[in-house]
Design a protein around this motif. Sequence first.
Motif, PDB file in Angstrom:
ATOM      1  N   LEU A 265      53.959  28.041  44.980  1.00 22.14           N
ATOM      2  CA  LEU A 265      52.586  28.162  44.456  1.00 22.14           C
ATOM      3  C   LEU A 265      51.749  26.923  44.788  1.00 22.14           C
ATOM      4  N   GLU A 266      50.549  27.167  45.274  1.00 23.98           N
ATOM      5  CA  GLU A 266      49.631  26.060  45.556  1.00 23.98           C
ATOM      6  C   GLU A 266      48.224  26.442  45.120  1.00 23.98           C
ATOM      7  N   PRO A 267      47.383  25.467  44.718  1.00 23.30           N
ATOM      8  CA  PRO A 267      45.992  25.787  44.418  1.00 23.30           C
ATOM      9  C   PRO A 267      45.276  26.183  45.712  1.00 23.30           C
ATOM     10  N   PRO A 268      44.145  26.874  45.688  1.00 22.98           N
ATOM     11  CA  PRO A 268      43.381  27.227  44.482  1.00 22.98           C
ATOM     12  C   PRO A 268      43.910  28.492  43.802  1.00 22.98           C
TER      13      PRO A 268
ATOM     14  N   ILE B 262      39.560  29.498  30.398  1.00 19.52           N
ATOM     15  CA  ILE B 262      39.659  30.092  31.723  1.00 19.52           C
ATOM     16  C   ILE B 262      39.158  29.004  32.664  1.00 19.52           C
ATOM     17  N   ALA B 263      39.981  28.633  33.629  1.00 17.63           N
ATOM     18  CA  ALA B 263      39.591  27.531  34.514  1.00 17.63           C
ATOM     19  C   ALA B 263      39.996  27.839  35.949  1.00 17.63           C
ATOM     20  N   LEU B 264      39.114  27.438  36.881  1.00 19.29           N
ATOM     21  CA  LEU B 264      39.411  27.606  38.299  1.00 19.29           C
ATOM     22  C   LEU B 264      40.031  26.301  38.794  1.00 19.29           C
ATOM     23  N   MET B 265      41.294  26.376  39.209  1.00 22.60           N
ATOM     24  CA  MET B 265      41.964  25.178  39.735  1.00 22.60           C
ATOM     25  C   MET B 265      41.666  25.124  41.229  1.00 22.60           C
ATOM     26  N   THR B 266      40.936  24.096  41.626  1.00 21.91           N
ATOM     27  CA  THR B 266      40.552  24.006  43.031  1.00 21.91           C
ATOM     28  C   THR B 266      41.576  23.191  43.827  1.00 21.91           C
ATOM     29  N   ASP B 267      42.268  22.293  43.133  1.00 25.61           N
ATOM     30  CA  ASP B 267      43.302  21.473  43.783  1.00 25.61           C
ATOM     31  C   ASP B 267      44.242  20.982  42.687  1.00 25.61           C
ATOM     32  N   TYR B 268      45.330  20.296  43.054  1.00 24.87           N
ATOM     33  CA  TYR B 268      46.226  19.739  42.044  1.00 24.87           C
ATOM     34  C   TYR B 268      45.421  18.823  41.115  1.00 24.87           C
ATOM     35  N   GLY B 269      45.479  19.088  39.815  1.00 22.76           N
ATOM     36  CA  GLY B 269      44.810  18.225  38.845  1.00 22.76           C
ATOM     37  C   GLY B 269      43.301  18.357  38.807  1.00 22.76           C
TER      38      GLY B 269
END
Length: 330
Positions: A123-126, A139-146
């Motif tokens: 698993l990798e972002p996004p 509810i959050a959009l993870m665009t990159d690690y952290g």
Amino acid sequence: MAIESSCDETSVAILADGRTVLSNVISSQIDIHTAFGGVVPEIASRHHLENMNTVVEQSLREAGAALDEIDLLGVTYGPGLVGALLMGVATAKAIAFAKDIPLVGVNHMHGHISANFIQYPDLEPPFMSLIVSGGHTNIALMTDYGKCTVLGGTRDDAVGEAYDKVARVIGLGYPGGPKIDKAAREGNPEAIHFKRVFLEKGSLDFSFSGLKTAVLNYLNTERQAGREVSVPDVAASFQAAVIEVIVKKTMEAALDRKQEKLVLAGGVAANSKLRQDLQEACDKQGIKLYVPSPVLCTDNAAMVACAAYYKYQREGADDLYLDAYPSLAI
Ligand SMILES: Nc1ncnc2c1ncn2[C@@H]1O[C@H](COP(=O)(O)OP(=O)(O)OP(=O)(O)O)[C@@H](O)[C@H]1O
Ligand SMILES: [Mg+2]
């Protein structure tokens, strides 16, 4: 190695390469706090103090590692109970200083999301994420690690908090989430209609305090009328009202932002009905759902170690002035 002590679990984990768990020791205080119907912050801090060294030693033993072999130390520094957080932060700073190991302060909520990196090595972002726990509903959009953009959150109670409060009023006790989950399996979700609270059109925010009051009003009305209350029916009907809203809003967010991956995180992610309904909704839309195993959903240090690994790569180490930050934002 990472240390987690933000609430009532003292946990220490050791990971290899940021995603492989060598040990994840969790010492829970649930039995101690059950007598009080919830977590008593001062008691939690004292038990972290009592348990911490033993949990560190056990974690090293189970991993077959020595402190000298640890090359990064992560610790939850917020959000959480200040006294409880301080126990982990002070321990981590002492070890980091004594052994000259780089120290990384981790946001507990980024830890919850990172549980998925352990569960799913590829698993990798996004990705879109739903974080549901004792203190958060986001509810959050993870665009990159952290890195994440929060799209919605609760305006009052967190979903886990609502489960715990409703469990208390229907007599199931603490911890409420798993007990409602179990009781609801025997109940009829359509027995009582509790209003679904969607707020304004297009909003990805949540509100659960009205639902809690509605359950209370229902119980009072039934009791005053001398009618018997079916605990499984109340549990199932309450849960249906919560989960319908959460699933609809999360799917809306994922589809709007054209995300093909949806990641579930936090203690309430252990809920069987939420997992099932979200899976069905994702299957219909061709979205892949990622859900950690139950032990990685509730508070544990493995998820913190994983988040520390990526934060260190991005931002380097923190200094020994690192402090607890109880209201740290996601
Ligand atoms: N099977 C379940 N169904 C519903 N809720 C559950 C289940 N298992 C645990 N929970 C809820 O999850 C919450 C605990 O999750 P977690 O440990 O992540 O919260 P926390 O650490 O106290 O809060 P936060 O992570 O927001 O700081 C409790 O409210 C508990 O009732
Ligand atoms: Mg938590």
